[in-house]
Design an enzyme around this catalytic site. Structure first.
Site, PDB file in Angstrom:
ATOM      1  N   ASP A  85     -18.504  -7.910  21.945  1.00 40.74           N
ATOM      2  CA  ASP A  85     -17.915  -8.940  22.808  1.00 40.74           C
ATOM      3  C   ASP A  85     -18.424 -10.323  22.437  1.00 40.74           C
ATOM      4  OD1 ASP A  85     -16.072  -8.178  24.720  1.00 40.74           O
ATOM      5  OD2 ASP A  85     -17.603  -7.417  26.095  1.00 40.74           O
ATOM      6  N   GLU A 184      -7.315  -4.248  31.096  1.00 41.56           N
ATOM      7  CA  GLU A 184      -8.245  -3.920  32.193  1.00 41.56           C
ATOM      8  C   GLU A 184      -7.619  -4.234  33.553  1.00 41.56           C
ATOM      9  OE1 GLU A 184     -12.273  -5.381  31.905  1.00 41.56           O
ATOM     10  OE2 GLU A 184     -12.753  -4.668  33.922  1.00 41.56           O
TER      11      GLU A 184
HETATM   12  O1  KIV Z   1     -18.064  -5.806  28.528  1.00 38.33           O
HETATM   13  C1  KIV Z   1     -17.456  -4.746  28.703  1.00 38.33           C
HETATM   14  O2  KIV Z   1     -18.031  -3.686  28.965  1.00 38.33           O
HETATM   15  C2  KIV Z   1     -15.996  -4.759  28.609  1.00 38.33           C
HETATM   16  C3  KIV Z   1     -15.279  -3.520  29.012  1.00 38.33           C
HETATM   17  C4  KIV Z   1     -15.222  -3.493  30.480  1.00 38.33           C
HETATM   18  C5  KIV Z   1     -13.954  -3.406  28.384  1.00 38.33           C
HETATM   19  O3  KIV Z   1     -15.428  -5.753  28.257  1.00 38.33           O
END
Ligand code: KIV
Length: 267
Positions: A85, A184
């Protein structure tokens, strides 16, 4: 031993009608277990901020923290495709900053791809990263980094105009070059419509069964996060109970002098 999964393998799974299994992971021991079990994709999610660091939201998470978690996961994943991310404010300022930060996750973290929250609004960023060969997973619908705009973690796309906007987001991130998209917190019929409308794999979390794959937060499926318990989570084990039992037994052993014994001592 099977080889490392690539972006192309994941895309082929949609073509072949094979469901994609993804989980979040933030450290070496869990990554070893998941990779050994044959998970297709691992997300080093900024949810680390909530489930590992104990913040209320993902907003405080930093680039250095994401790199730290990614490095640990990479040391234990010979097979799974690892995606990291991009944390809040690491891609919103300008394209040069987004490229620099995404590059750090690949170069210093070792990840194979990055994930970005947003649709039409982040399409130029996705395009700019794909242009320099950084694969991108998009993330639309309920986007946790937008908590203040959304006024909480609420299901998105229930109203017709909102659903149309989310479909536009999906088409925009596909056109910008994202190789997959996380859906989501949206109604299952909308997720089905998006999944049928795009050629890239859709990976759902709280988006029902019609997506090409599913992702959940590892702490949620293990029962390790008691702060919240969303309807979409399936808890497979109560690890909090198991860990509590082990820690309590250890405390008792130490207090009663029943640990260590000869078995655990050197002569
Ligand atoms: O940060 C995370 O765990 C996510 C998931 C909820 C897809 O973005």
């Amino acid at each position: 031993m099977s080889k490392k999964k690539t972006v192309l393998d994941i895309q082929k799974m949609k073509v072949d009608g094979e469901k994609i299994a993804m989980l979040t992971c933030y450290d070496y021991p869990f990554a070893r277990v998941m990779d050994g079990c044959g998970i297709d994709m691992i997300l080093v999610g900024d949810s680390a901020g909530v489930v590992v660091a104990g913040y209320d939201t993902t907003l405080p998470v930093t680039m250095d923290e994401m790199i730290y978690h990614t490095r640990a996961v990479m040391r234990a994943t010979p097979k799974a495709l690892v995606v990291t991310d991009m944390p809040f404010m690491s891609y919103q300022i300008d394209i040069a900053d987004a490229r620099r930060n995404a590059g750090r996750l690949i170069k210093e973290g070792g990840s194979a791809a990055v994930k970005i929250e947003g649709g039409v609004n982040v399409a130029p960023v996705i395009r700019a990263l794909v242009e320099i060969d950084i694969p991108v997973v998009a993330h639309i619908g309920l986007t946790p980094q937008s908590i203040h705009r959304m006024g909480g973690y609420k299901v998105q796309g229930k109203r017709v105009e909102q659903a149309e906007r989310i479909l536009e987001d999906a088409l925009a991130v596909e056109a910008a070059g994202a190789f997959a998209v996380v859906l989501e917190g949206i109604p299952q019929n909308l997720a089905r419509r998006i999944t049928e409308s795009v050629a890239i794999p859709t990976i759902g979390i709280g988006a029902g069964p019609h997506c090409d794959g599913q992702v959940l937060v590892i702490h949620d499926i293990l029962g390790l996060c008691e702060k919240y318990s969303p309807k979409f989570v399936k808890r497979y084990v109560d690890a909090r109970e198991l860990v509590s039992a082990a820690v309590t037994a250890y405390i008792d052993d130490v207090r009663q002098g029943t640990f260590p014994t000869d078995e655990h001592s050197f002569n």
